[in-house]
Design a protein around this motif. Structure first.
Motif, PDB file in Angstrom:
ATOM      1  N   ILE A   1       4.543 -63.123  14.398  1.00 43.19           N
ATOM      2  CA  ILE A   1       3.828 -63.982  15.346  1.00 43.19           C
ATOM      3  C   ILE A   1       3.797 -65.405  14.804  1.00 43.19           C
ATOM      4  CG2 ILE A   1       2.388 -62.145  16.320  1.00 43.19           C
ATOM      5  CD1 ILE A   1       0.134 -63.000  14.477  1.00 43.19           C
ATOM      6  N   PRO A   2       3.546 -66.389  15.662  1.00 43.05           N
ATOM      7  CA  PRO A   2       3.455 -67.777  15.178  1.00 43.05           C
ATOM      8  C   PRO A   2       2.298 -67.945  14.187  1.00 43.05           C
ATOM      9  CG  PRO A   2       3.546 -67.690  17.585  1.00 43.05           C
ATOM     10  CD  PRO A   2       3.398 -66.279  17.102  1.00 43.05           C
ATOM     11  N   GLU A   3       2.444 -68.912  13.284  1.00 42.40           N
ATOM     12  CA  GLU A   3       1.455 -69.133  12.232  1.00 42.40           C
ATOM     13  C   GLU A   3       0.046 -69.323  12.781  1.00 42.40           C
ATOM     14  OE1 GLU A   3       0.415 -72.273   8.640  1.00 42.40           O
ATOM     15  OE2 GLU A   3       2.346 -72.410   9.651  1.00 42.40           O
ATOM     16  N   SER A   4      -0.105 -70.127  13.817  1.00 40.51           N
ATOM     17  CA  SER A   4      -1.443 -70.382  14.340  1.00 40.51           C
ATOM     18  C   SER A   4      -2.086 -69.103  14.872  1.00 40.51           C
ATOM     19  CB  SER A   4      -1.401 -71.439  15.441  1.00 40.51           C
ATOM     20  OG  SER A   4      -0.617 -70.991  16.528  1.00 40.51           O
ATOM     21  N   GLU A   5      -1.293 -68.276  15.537  1.00 38.80           N
ATOM     22  CA  GLU A   5      -1.822 -67.011  16.057  1.00 38.80           C
ATOM     23  C   GLU A   5      -2.154 -66.064  14.903  1.00 38.80           C
ATOM     24  OE1 GLU A   5      -0.407 -63.380  18.944  1.00 38.80           O
ATOM     25  OE2 GLU A   5       0.497 -65.347  19.261  1.00 38.80           O
ATOM     26  N   PHE A   6      -1.325 -66.067  13.862  1.00 39.77           N
ATOM     27  CA  PHE A   6      -1.583 -65.237  12.690  1.00 39.77           C
ATOM     28  C   PHE A   6      -2.913 -65.632  12.039  1.00 39.77           C
ATOM     29  CE2 PHE A   6      -1.511 -64.615   8.113  1.00 39.77           C
ATOM     30  CZ  PHE A   6      -1.288 -63.247   8.044  1.00 39.77           C
ATOM     31  N   CYS A   7      -3.136 -66.938  11.867  1.00 40.37           N
ATOM     32  CA  CYS A   7      -4.369 -67.422  11.234  1.00 40.37           C
ATOM     33  C   CYS A   7      -5.594 -67.024  12.048  1.00 40.37           C
ATOM     34  CB  CYS A   7      -4.311 -68.929  11.039  1.00 40.37           C
ATOM     35  SG  CYS A   7      -3.110 -69.436   9.799  1.00 40.37           S
ATOM     36  N   GLU A   8      -5.498 -67.148  13.357  1.00 39.89           N
ATOM     37  CA  GLU A   8      -6.611 -66.754  14.220  1.00 39.89           C
ATOM     38  C   GLU A   8      -6.868 -65.253  14.112  1.00 39.89           C
ATOM     39  OE1 GLU A   8      -5.861 -68.147  18.187  1.00 39.89           O
ATOM     40  OE2 GLU A   8      -5.675 -70.224  17.513  1.00 39.89           O
ATOM     41  N   SER A   9      -5.811 -64.454  14.097  1.00 40.89           N
ATOM     42  CA  SER A   9      -5.953 -62.998  13.988  1.00 40.89           C
ATOM     43  C   SER A   9      -6.551 -62.605  12.642  1.00 40.89           C
ATOM     44  CB  SER A   9      -4.594 -62.313  14.159  1.00 40.89           C
ATOM     45  OG  SER A   9      -4.117 -62.502  15.455  1.00 40.89           O
ATOM     46  N   TRP A  10      -6.085 -63.275  11.585  1.00 41.68           N
ATOM     47  CA  TRP A  10      -6.588 -63.025  10.222  1.00 41.68           C
ATOM     48  C   TRP A  10      -8.105 -63.246  10.178  1.00 41.68           C
ATOM     49  CZ3 TRP A  10      -4.039 -62.196   5.397  1.00 41.68           C
ATOM     50  CH2 TRP A  10      -4.804 -62.429   4.252  1.00 41.68           C
ATOM     51  N   THR A  11      -8.554 -64.371  10.701  1.00 42.69           N
ATOM     52  CA  THR A  11      -9.972 -64.703  10.665  1.00 42.69           C
ATOM     53  C   THR A  11     -10.784 -63.780  11.568  1.00 42.69           C
ATOM     54  OG1 THR A  11      -9.389 -66.996  10.217  1.00 42.69           O
ATOM     55  CG2 THR A  11     -11.641 -66.577  10.925  1.00 42.69           C
ATOM     56  N   ALA A  12     -10.276 -63.478  12.753  1.00 39.24           N
ATOM     57  CA  ALA A  12     -10.983 -62.583  13.675  1.00 39.24           C
ATOM     58  C   ALA A  12     -11.130 -61.194  13.058  1.00 39.24           C
ATOM     59  CB  ALA A  12     -10.244 -62.506  15.001  1.00 39.24           C
ATOM     60  N   ARG A  13     -10.089 -60.727  12.374  1.00 36.19           N
ATOM     61  CA  ARG A  13     -10.135 -59.414  11.725  1.00 36.19           C
ATOM     62  C   ARG A  13     -11.185 -59.415  10.610  1.00 36.19           C
ATOM     63  NH1 ARG A  13      -6.534 -55.076  10.843  1.00 36.19           N
ATOM     64  NH2 ARG A  13      -6.751 -54.119   8.799  1.00 36.19           N
ATOM     65  N   THR A  14     -11.201 -60.464   9.808  1.00 43.00           N
ATOM     66  CA  THR A  14     -12.173 -60.565   8.716  1.00 43.00           C
ATOM     67  C   THR A  14     -13.594 -60.578   9.268  1.00 43.00           C
ATOM     68  OG1 THR A  14     -10.574 -61.763   7.364  1.00 43.00           O
ATOM     69  CG2 THR A  14     -12.880 -61.945   6.716  1.00 43.00           C
ATOM     70  N   PHE A  15     -13.813 -61.343  10.345  1.00 45.05           N
ATOM     71  CA  PHE A  15     -15.131 -61.421  10.958  1.00 45.05           C
ATOM     72  C   PHE A  15     -15.552 -60.060  11.512  1.00 45.05           C
ATOM     73  CE2 PHE A  15     -17.962 -62.796  14.546  1.00 45.05           C
ATOM     74  CZ  PHE A  15     -18.983 -63.249  13.748  1.00 45.05           C
ATOM     75  N   SER A  16     -14.647 -59.360  12.145  1.00 51.39           N
ATOM     76  CA  SER A  16     -14.942 -58.038  12.700  1.00 51.39           C
ATOM     77  C   SER A  16     -15.300 -57.054  11.581  1.00 51.39           C
ATOM     78  CB  SER A  16     -13.737 -57.524  13.488  1.00 51.39           C
ATOM     79  OG  SER A  16     -13.944 -56.212  13.923  1.00 51.39           O
ATOM     80  N   LEU A  17     -14.544 -57.078  10.491  1.00 56.90           N
ATOM     81  CA  LEU A  17     -14.832 -56.215   9.350  1.00 56.90           C
ATOM     82  C   LEU A  17     -16.196 -56.554   8.738  1.00 56.90           C
ATOM     83  CD1 LEU A  17     -11.348 -56.125   7.576  1.00 56.90           C
ATOM     84  CD2 LEU A  17     -12.508 -54.194   8.680  1.00 56.90           C
ATOM     85  N   ALA A  18     -16.513 -57.844   8.658  1.00 54.68           N
ATOM     86  CA  ALA A  18     -17.791 -58.272   8.079  1.00 54.68           C
ATOM     87  C   ALA A  18     -18.960 -57.785   8.934  1.00 54.68           C
ATOM     88  CB  ALA A  18     -17.824 -59.791   7.929  1.00 54.68           C
ATOM     89  N   ARG A  19     -18.834 -57.868  10.248  1.00 55.14           N
ATOM     90  CA  ARG A  19     -19.906 -57.404  11.133  1.00 55.14           C
ATOM     91  C   ARG A  19     -20.103 -55.899  10.993  1.00 55.14           C
ATOM     92  NH1 ARG A  19     -21.758 -60.485  15.372  1.00 55.14           N
ATOM     93  NH2 ARG A  19     -21.836 -58.642  16.692  1.00 55.14           N
ATOM     94  N   SER A  20     -19.030 -55.151  10.913  1.00 54.28           N
ATOM     95  CA  SER A  20     -19.118 -53.702  10.743  1.00 54.28           C
ATOM     96  C   SER A  20     -19.728 -53.350   9.378  1.00 54.28           C
ATOM     97  CB  SER A  20     -17.731 -53.088  10.880  1.00 54.28           C
ATOM     98  OG  SER A  20     -17.774 -51.713  10.660  1.00 54.28           O
ATOM     99  N   ALA A  21     -19.276 -54.038   8.343  1.00 53.86           N
ATOM    100  CA  ALA A  21     -19.807 -53.812   6.991  1.00 53.86           C
ATOM    101  C   ALA A  21     -21.291 -54.142   6.938  1.00 53.86           C
ATOM    102  CB  ALA A  21     -19.041 -54.653   5.977  1.00 53.86           C
TER     103      ALA A  21
END
Length: 146
Positions: A11-31
C-alpha cells in the motif's frame, strides 16, 4: 509490519502510516480494557476516572499521516500486541499507585510490587524477589498462559 503487510499487501506509504497508527490505537484501547478490569478486580479500587487521561491519539498535520498513540505520557510506537499491552499496563499501574497509593500488582510469594516484562512474546508481570534473577508471576492478560 509483517502482519500489517500480510493483511493489506503493498500500500502507499501514507496509507500504511495511517493503518499502523490506527492498529496501535485499537490495540491500546483493547489492552486498556483488559488491564483496568484486572486492576479493579485485584485492588477493589477504580482504575479509571476523569483524573487520568490514559490513551491519547493525536494526528499532527505537520507530521504527515503518522499519528501518535500515548498511554499516560509514554508514546506507544509499535503495533505489536504484547508491547502495547505492556505499555498500557505500566500506565495503569502508575495511575493506581499515584492516585490510590496502592501497590499493584504484588507478588504473593515475596510481597513486592511487580514490573512489566516479556516472556515468549507475552507481556507478563515479573517479580525481582527470590534468590535468582526473579521470576514470572503471571501474564498481564489473565486469559493468556505464558
Amino acid at each position: 509490519m509483517a502482519e500489517l503487510y500480510g493483511e493489506r499487501g503493498e500500500i502507499p506509504e501514507s496509507e500504511f502510516c495511517e493503518s499502523w497508527t490506527a492498529r496501535t490505537f485499537s490495540l491500546a484501547r483493547s489492552a486498556f480494557e483488559t488491564v483496568t478490569r484486572s486492576a479493579e478486580q485485584d485492588t477493589g479500587v477504580a482504575a479509571t476516572g476523569d483524573d487520568f487521561c490514559y490513551i491519547d491519539y493525536v494526528c499532527d498535520p505537520d507530521l504527515g499521516p503518522v499519528g501518535v498513540v500515548r498511554i499516560k505520557s509514554a508514546e506507544v510506537s509499535t503495533p505489536d500486541s504484547a508491547e502495547v499491552l505492556g505499555a498500557v499496563a505500566e500506565g495503569v499501574q502508575e495511575f493506581v499507585m499515584s492516585h490510590h497509593r496502592v501497590t499493584w500488582p504484588v507478588c504473593g510469594e515475596h510481597d513486592r510490587g511487580l514490573h512489566v516484562g516479556y516472556f515468549q512474546e507475552t507481556a507478563v508481570w515479573e517479580c525481582s524477589g527470590g534468590t535468582t534473577d526473579g521470576h514470572v508471576v503471571r501474564a498481564i492478560d489473565p486469559a493468556v498462559q505464558p
